[in-house]
Motif scaffolding. Structure first.
Motif, PDB file in Angstrom:
ATOM      1  N   TYR A   8       0.616  69.244  51.767  1.00 34.39           N
ATOM      2  CA  TYR A   8      -0.215  70.408  52.050  1.00 34.39           C
ATOM      3  C   TYR A   8       0.645  71.655  51.855  1.00 34.39           C
ATOM      4  CZ  TYR A   8      -3.652  67.299  54.197  1.00 34.39           C
ATOM      5  OH  TYR A   8      -4.580  66.329  54.425  1.00 34.39           O
ATOM      6  N   ILE A   9       0.143  72.583  51.039  1.00 32.38           N
ATOM      7  CA  ILE A   9       0.873  73.811  50.735  1.00 32.38           C
ATOM      8  C   ILE A   9       0.058  74.995  51.244  1.00 32.38           C
ATOM      9  CG2 ILE A   9       1.865  75.242  48.911  1.00 32.38           C
ATOM     10  CD1 ILE A   9       3.214  72.578  49.012  1.00 32.38           C
ATOM     11  N   GLY A  10       0.710  75.910  51.961  1.00 31.42           N
ATOM     12  CA  GLY A  10       0.044  77.108  52.454  1.00 31.42           C
ATOM     13  C   GLY A  10      -0.393  78.023  51.315  1.00 31.42           C
ATOM     14  N   ASP A  11      -1.408  78.839  51.583  1.00 30.61           N
ATOM     15  CA  ASP A  11      -1.955  79.732  50.562  1.00 30.61           C
ATOM     16  C   ASP A  11      -0.956  80.783  50.091  1.00 30.61           C
ATOM     17  OD1 ASP A  11      -4.399  78.402  50.694  1.00 30.61           O
ATOM     18  OD2 ASP A  11      -5.193  79.771  52.219  1.00 30.61           O
ATOM     19  N   THR A  12      -0.068  81.222  50.951  1.00 36.04           N
ATOM     20  CA  THR A  12       0.870  82.279  50.590  1.00 36.04           C
ATOM     21  C   THR A  12       2.215  81.754  50.099  1.00 36.04           C
ATOM     22  OG1 THR A  12       1.644  82.474  52.871  1.00 36.04           O
ATOM     23  CG2 THR A  12      -0.180  83.908  52.216  1.00 36.04           C
ATOM     24  N   VAL A  13       2.353  80.450  49.968  1.00 39.66           N
ATOM     25  CA  VAL A  13       3.606  79.864  49.479  1.00 39.66           C
ATOM     26  C   VAL A  13       3.639  79.990  47.961  1.00 39.66           C
ATOM     27  CG1 VAL A  13       4.924  77.732  49.238  1.00 39.66           C
ATOM     28  CG2 VAL A  13       3.811  78.258  51.387  1.00 39.66           C
ATOM     29  N   THR A  14       4.708  80.603  47.467  1.00 38.51           N
ATOM     30  CA  THR A  14       4.882  80.722  46.025  1.00 38.51           C
ATOM     31  C   THR A  14       6.005  79.781  45.589  1.00 38.51           C
ATOM     32  OG1 THR A  14       6.429  82.554  46.311  1.00 38.51           O
ATOM     33  CG2 THR A  14       4.124  83.135  45.989  1.00 38.51           C
ATOM     34  N   LYS A  15       5.853  79.209  44.440  1.00 37.79           N
ATOM     35  CA  LYS A  15       6.846  78.307  43.838  1.00 37.79           C
ATOM     36  C   LYS A  15       7.175  77.112  44.740  1.00 37.79           C
ATOM     37  CE  LYS A  15       8.845  82.100  41.286  1.00 37.79           C
ATOM     38  NZ  LYS A  15      10.051  82.878  40.983  1.00 37.79           N
ATOM     39  N   PRO A  16       6.185  76.268  45.056  1.00 40.58           N
ATOM     40  CA  PRO A  16       6.452  75.133  45.946  1.00 40.58           C
ATOM     41  C   PRO A  16       7.445  74.119  45.372  1.00 40.58           C
ATOM     42  CG  PRO A  16       4.230  75.001  45.058  1.00 40.58           C
ATOM     43  CD  PRO A  16       4.782  76.327  44.642  1.00 40.58           C
ATOM     44  N   VAL A  17       7.507  73.986  44.060  1.00 42.85           N
ATOM     45  CA  VAL A  17       8.460  73.052  43.462  1.00 42.85           C
ATOM     46  C   VAL A  17       9.893  73.506  43.738  1.00 42.85           C
ATOM     47  CG1 VAL A  17       9.255  72.053  41.287  1.00 42.85           C
ATOM     48  CG2 VAL A  17       6.818  72.356  41.693  1.00 42.85           C
ATOM     49  N   LYS A  18      10.124  74.802  43.615  1.00 43.18           N
ATOM     50  CA  LYS A  18      11.449  75.358  43.890  1.00 43.18           C
ATOM     51  C   LYS A  18      11.805  75.197  45.367  1.00 43.18           C
ATOM     52  CE  LYS A  18      14.050  79.625  43.228  1.00 43.18           C
ATOM     53  NZ  LYS A  18      13.978  81.020  42.760  1.00 43.18           N
ATOM     54  N   ILE A  19      10.834  75.398  46.249  1.00 43.33           N
ATOM     55  CA  ILE A  19      11.070  75.245  47.684  1.00 43.33           C
ATOM     56  C   ILE A  19      11.406  73.793  48.013  1.00 43.33           C
ATOM     57  CG2 ILE A  19       9.955  75.335  49.938  1.00 43.33           C
ATOM     58  CD1 ILE A  19       8.468  77.836  48.930  1.00 43.33           C
ATOM     59  N   LYS A  20      10.678  72.842  47.421  1.00 42.11           N
ATOM     60  CA  LYS A  20      10.968  71.424  47.656  1.00 42.11           C
ATOM     61  C   LYS A  20      12.389  71.080  47.212  1.00 42.11           C
ATOM     62  CE  LYS A  20       8.072  68.232  46.531  1.00 42.11           C
ATOM     63  NZ  LYS A  20       7.054  67.425  45.834  1.00 42.11           N
ATOM     64  N   ARG A  21      12.784  71.604  46.075  1.00 44.31           N
ATOM     65  CA  ARG A  21      14.123  71.331  45.560  1.00 44.31           C
ATOM     66  C   ARG A  21      15.180  71.883  46.513  1.00 44.31           C
ATOM     67  NH1 ARG A  21      15.486  74.689  40.948  1.00 44.31           N
ATOM     68  NH2 ARG A  21      13.275  74.526  40.752  1.00 44.31           N
ATOM     69  N   LYS A  22      14.962  73.095  47.017  1.00 40.95           N
ATOM     70  CA  LYS A  22      15.918  73.688  47.951  1.00 40.95           C
ATOM     71  C   LYS A  22      15.962  72.917  49.268  1.00 40.95           C
ATOM     72  CE  LYS A  22      16.288  78.406  46.369  1.00 40.95           C
ATOM     73  NZ  LYS A  22      16.306  79.810  46.795  1.00 40.95           N
ATOM     74  N   LEU A  23      14.816  72.462  49.740  1.00 37.50           N
ATOM     75  CA  LEU A  23      14.798  71.678  50.971  1.00 37.50           C
ATOM     76  C   LEU A  23      15.549  70.357  50.793  1.00 37.50           C
ATOM     77  CD1 LEU A  23      11.135  72.254  52.193  1.00 37.50           C
ATOM     78  CD2 LEU A  23      13.231  73.050  53.315  1.00 37.50           C
ATOM     79  N   LYS A  24      15.374  69.710  49.643  1.00 40.76           N
ATOM     80  CA  LYS A  24      16.076  68.451  49.374  1.00 40.76           C
ATOM     81  C   LYS A  24      17.585  68.642  49.357  1.00 40.76           C
ATOM     82  CE  LYS A  24      12.512  66.132  46.691  1.00 40.76           C
ATOM     83  NZ  LYS A  24      12.153  65.598  45.377  1.00 40.76           N
ATOM     84  N   ARG A  25      18.029  69.800  48.888  1.00 36.51           N
ATOM     85  CA  ARG A  25      19.462  70.087  48.790  1.00 36.51           C
ATOM     86  C   ARG A  25      20.004  70.759  50.040  1.00 36.51           C
ATOM     87  NH1 ARG A  25      19.209  72.336  42.644  1.00 36.51           N
ATOM     88  NH2 ARG A  25      18.968  70.292  41.665  1.00 36.51           N
ATOM     89  N   HIS A  26      19.154  70.944  51.043  1.00 40.74           N
ATOM     90  CA  HIS A  26      19.524  71.595  52.303  1.00 40.74           C
ATOM     91  C   HIS A  26      20.024  73.017  52.069  1.00 40.74           C
ATOM     92  CE1 HIS A  26      18.998  67.820  54.420  1.00 40.74           C
ATOM     93  NE2 HIS A  26      19.645  67.250  53.435  1.00 40.74           N
ATOM     94  N   ALA A  27      19.467  73.675  51.069  1.00 46.46           N
ATOM     95  CA  ALA A  27      19.816  75.067  50.786  1.00 46.46           C
ATOM     96  C   ALA A  27      18.938  75.981  51.639  1.00 46.46           C
ATOM     97  CB  ALA A  27      19.592  75.366  49.305  1.00 46.46           C
ATOM     98  N   GLY A  28      19.335  77.214  51.749  1.00 46.72           N
ATOM     99  CA  GLY A  28      18.589  78.154  52.570  1.00 46.72           C
ATOM    100  C   GLY A  28      17.294  78.601  51.915  1.00 46.72           C
ATOM    101  N   VAL A  29      16.209  78.441  52.634  1.00 48.72           N
ATOM    102  CA  VAL A  29      14.901  78.916  52.195  1.00 48.72           C
ATOM    103  C   VAL A  29      14.128  79.279  53.463  1.00 48.72           C
ATOM    104  CG1 VAL A  29      13.949  76.585  52.053  1.00 48.72           C
ATOM    105  CG2 VAL A  29      12.891  78.404  50.763  1.00 48.72           C
ATOM    106  N   ASP A  30      13.379  80.362  53.416  1.00 45.80           N
ATOM    107  CA  ASP A  30      12.708  80.867  54.614  1.00 45.80           C
ATOM    108  C   ASP A  30      11.252  80.404  54.640  1.00 45.80           C
ATOM    109  OD1 ASP A  30      12.337  82.245  56.972  1.00 45.80           O
ATOM    110  OD2 ASP A  30      11.857  84.130  55.962  1.00 45.80           O
ATOM    111  N   VAL A  31      11.036  79.154  55.039  1.00 43.55           N
ATOM    112  CA  VAL A  31       9.689  78.598  55.162  1.00 43.55           C
ATOM    113  C   VAL A  31       9.615  77.765  56.437  1.00 43.55           C
ATOM    114  CG1 VAL A  31       9.211  78.500  52.678  1.00 43.55           C
ATOM    115  CG2 VAL A  31      10.249  76.534  53.795  1.00 43.55           C
ATOM    116  N   TYR A  32       8.405  77.409  56.799  1.00 49.08           N
ATOM    117  CA  TYR A  32       8.167  76.483  57.905  1.00 49.08           C
ATOM    118  C   TYR A  32       7.639  75.190  57.306  1.00 49.08           C
ATOM    119  CZ  TYR A  32       8.779  80.213  61.264  1.00 49.08           C
ATOM    120  OH  TYR A  32       9.314  81.207  62.025  1.00 49.08           O
ATOM    121  N   VAL A  33       8.067  74.078  57.874  1.00 49.92           N
ATOM    122  CA  VAL A  33       7.599  72.780  57.396  1.00 49.92           C
ATOM    123  C   VAL A  33       6.865  72.060  58.524  1.00 49.92           C
ATOM    124  CG1 VAL A  33       9.403  72.545  55.657  1.00 49.92           C
ATOM    125  CG2 VAL A  33       9.788  71.627  57.923  1.00 49.92           C
TER     126      VAL A  33
END
Length: 109
Positions: A8-33
């Motif tokens: 499930y992706i929020g309406d205001t989330v942009t570039k979800p593929v990039k966010i998933k990649r950053k989350l997998k790598r434990h990089a900093g991204v400002d989102v809620y999961v």
């Protein structure tokens, strides 16, 4: 990180593929999961900064939703709850999410 097959992706989330990649790598991204609760609960909301802790590297949660704000994460949980109630008649969210991927059990632990 483990991601739900029907994320499930929020309406205001942009570039979800990039966010998933950053989350997998434990990089900093400002989102809620939104993640499956490990205990008796149903779903939990985390800021992505919490997932950088060593504990979550060893025991990664199953992420079912990504939102840009806490309020949007709550709206996604409300949406999941409404879908569950319409489909099953109860609010057992864990079981509902498992049933959605019953054809592919490897995508949900």
């Amino acid at each position: 990180m483990k991601f739900y097959k029907y994320l499930y992706i929020g309406d205001t989330v942009t570039k979800p593929v990039k966010i998933k990649r950053k989350l997998k790598r434990h990089a900093g991204v400002d989102v809620y999961v939104i993640a499956i609760a490990s205990g008796a609960g149903q779903l939990e909301i985390y800021h992505s900064a919490y997932l950088k802790q060593k504990y979550y590297r060893r025991y990664p949660p199953v992420i079912v939703g990504i939102a840009s704000s806490h309020g949007e994460a709550v709206q996604i949980i409300i949406k999941i709850t409404q879908e569950c109630l319409e489909a099953t008649g109860n609010c057992n969210l864990k079981e509902y999410l498992k049933q959605k991927v019953k054809k592919d059990p490897a995508s949900f632990p």
